[in-house]
Design a protein around this motif. Structure first.
Motif, short mmCIF file in Angstrom:
data_model
loop_
_atom_site.label_atom_id
_atom_site.label_comp_id
_atom_site.label_asym_id
_atom_site.label_seq_id
_atom_site.Cartn_x
_atom_site.Cartn_y
_atom_site.Cartn_z
N GLY A 1 26.32 -24.66 -34.88
CA GLY A 1 25.16 -24.57 -34.01
C GLY A 1 25.19 -25.66 -32.96
N THR A 2 24.14 -25.72 -32.15
CA THR A 2 24.04 -26.69 -31.07
C THR A 2 23.14 -27.85 -31.47
OG1 THR A 2 22.10 -25.66 -30.07
CG2 THR A 2 24.28 -24.80 -29.42
N ALA A 3 23.17 -28.90 -30.66
CA ALA A 3 22.28 -30.04 -30.90
C ALA A 3 20.82 -29.61 -30.78
CB ALA A 3 22.59 -31.17 -29.92
N GLY A 4 20.54 -28.71 -29.85
CA GLY A 4 19.18 -28.22 -29.71
C GLY A 4 18.72 -27.44 -30.93
N LEU B 1 22.16 -39.91 -36.40
CA LEU B 1 23.54 -39.48 -36.17
C LEU B 1 23.70 -38.82 -34.80
CD1 LEU B 1 24.72 -38.09 -39.62
CD2 LEU B 1 25.51 -40.14 -38.44
N THR B 2 22.77 -37.97 -34.42
CA THR B 2 22.88 -37.33 -33.10
C THR B 2 22.82 -38.37 -31.99
OG1 THR B 2 21.82 -35.35 -34.00
CG2 THR B 2 21.93 -35.53 -31.61
N ALA B 3 21.95 -39.36 -32.14
CA ALA B 3 21.86 -40.43 -31.14
C ALA B 3 23.16 -41.21 -31.07
CB ALA B 3 20.69 -41.35 -31.47
N MET B 4 23.73 -41.54 -32.22
CA MET B 4 24.99 -42.28 -32.26
C MET B 4 26.14 -41.48 -31.68
SD MET B 4 24.61 -43.73 -36.14
CE MET B 4 26.33 -44.24 -36.28
N TYR B 5 26.20 -40.21 -32.05
CA TYR B 5 27.30 -39.37 -31.56
C TYR B 5 27.30 -39.31 -30.03
CZ TYR B 5 28.10 -37.53 -36.32
OH TYR B 5 28.39 -37.38 -37.65
N GLU C 1 23.46 -32.45 -23.93
CA GLU C 1 23.24 -32.05 -25.31
C GLU C 1 22.22 -32.97 -25.98
OE1 GLU C 1 27.60 -30.11 -26.45
OE2 GLU C 1 27.27 -32.28 -26.65
N TYR C 2 22.35 -34.27 -25.72
CA TYR C 2 21.40 -35.19 -26.34
C TYR C 2 20.00 -35.01 -25.77
CZ TYR C 2 19.10 -39.24 -28.22
OH TYR C 2 18.19 -40.03 -28.87
N TYR D 1 14.36 -33.27 -26.35
CA TYR D 1 13.29 -32.41 -25.85
C TYR D 1 12.77 -31.49 -26.94
CZ TYR D 1 11.02 -28.66 -23.25
OH TYR D 1 10.12 -27.71 -22.81
N ARG D 2 13.68 -30.92 -27.72
CA ARG D 2 13.27 -29.93 -28.71
C ARG D 2 12.73 -30.57 -29.99
NH1 ARG D 2 17.89 -25.27 -27.77
NH2 ARG D 2 17.04 -24.36 -29.69
N TYR D 3 13.17 -31.78 -30.31
CA TYR D 3 12.56 -32.46 -31.47
C TYR D 3 11.27 -33.15 -31.09
CZ TYR D 3 11.76 -35.17 -35.63
OH TYR D 3 11.16 -35.69 -36.76
#
Length: 311
Positions: free
Chosen positions: A118-121, A230-234, A245-246, A251-253
């Motif tokens: 899936g995507t980050a979103g 993890l998403t922030a670090m990546y 992507e970030y 935005y979605r979280y």
């Protein structure tokens, strides 16, 4: 359900493709499944097999003491299914997990015949929905203690060929310093249920096109910042996510962890956990050994994180 030849958890054989293949052959008949033609998809923290002819994935835990954790993962999966949350489903109605030859085995419905992430979103959507759920006490989720987990990983590095005493001492000292900094953090998101290893690698595309959350064994109670780090670090440290992507994830979280003052400490702790895990893989391949050395050098110098490779 516990079955098998009476092997103790401490007596489990070395975790190799050959030994887990023997466990697979013994485990499948317990669930009325045929192991012939099974494909070994991954050999890491778990051995993951995709069976032939039926939409089933078999997970065999590396950690011989994972029984309680996997029992909880099965309970959790059944509860998430009742809540209609898009997550991996347990296969069939049989009691799970099984224990054979000191290994913990579970059977799961296959999302599809290939791994499409899936995507980050979509990860953000799943986490936002997950964090709104109120878990029942019957799940008996533990409080997440990152340093208990980290200490265990560092202890397992003792005696590992390819991990020097100097490296272990450096990692131990870093863990001690970070624990003091972590204890002073002021978390701003609510405390509650987390996935524990939330990243796009644990979001798969279902056959129907939807995104589903997998790997449920790390669920725990903790500050929700853990599921965002993890998403922030990546994105910020390794460049594994693009800016777009970030931004979509944020935005979605609805929260940007990079704007939280405690981000760097939390990221340092999570990063050290990643390095300690990689240290346990150094004997498996030259690639893993090289990646461990690269990561330790980055921690020593503060440079070179953009050269890290995802595993």
């Amino acid at each position: 359900m516990i079955s098998g030849d009476g092997s103790t958890q401490g007596g489990a054989a070395e975790f190799t493709a050959e030994t887990v293949g023997a466990v697979l052959q013994a485990a499948c008949p317990q669930a009325d499944l045929e192991p012939s033609g099974a494909e070994l998809v991954r050999l890491g923290s778990n051995a993951v097999y995709r069976l032939a002819g039926v939409p089933v994935v078999v997970r065999i835990a590396r950690d011989a003491g994972a029984l309680g954790e996997m029992e909880r993962a099965v309970r959790l999966a059944r509860w998430l299914e009742a809540e209609r949350f898009p997550a991996t489903r347990v296969w069939g109605g049989a009691d799970q997990p099984f224990v054979l030859a000191g290994r913990v085995v579970t059977f799961w419905e296959s999302v599809q015949d290939r791994e499409e992430y899936g995507t980050a979103g979509e990860l953000a959507d799943l986490l936002r929905r997950l964090h709104w759920l109120e878990e029942p006490e019957s799940l008996r989720l533990p409080n997440f203690d990152p340093f208990a987990k980290l200490s265990g990983s560092l202890r397992r590095l003792v005696g590992v060929s390819g991990v020097s005493g100097e490296d272990r001492e450096f990692l131990d000292e870093r863990a001690g310093r970070l624990q003091k900094e972590y204890d002073r953090l002021d978390f701003v998101l609510p405390f509650g249920m987390i996935h524990g290893d939330a990243n796009v690698g644990n979001v798969l595309r279902h056959r129907d096109g939807s995104a589903v959350l997998i790997d449920l064994d790390g669920f725990a109670l903790a500050p929700r910042e853990w599921d965002l780090v993890l998403t922030a670090m990546y994105y910020e440290r390794y460049g594994w996510h693009t800016r777009e992507e970030y931004q979509e994830f944020v935005y979605r979280y609805g929260f940007d962890l990079l704007n939280w003052p405690g981000y760097s400490v939390l990221a340092d702790v999570r990063e050290l956990m990643m390095v300690a895990w990689m240290g346990q893989q150094v004997a498996t391949s030259a690639q893993s050994a090289g990646e461990f050395a690269r990561r330790v050098q980055s921690l020593r110098t503060g440079e070179g994180r953009r050269e890290w490779k995802p595993f």
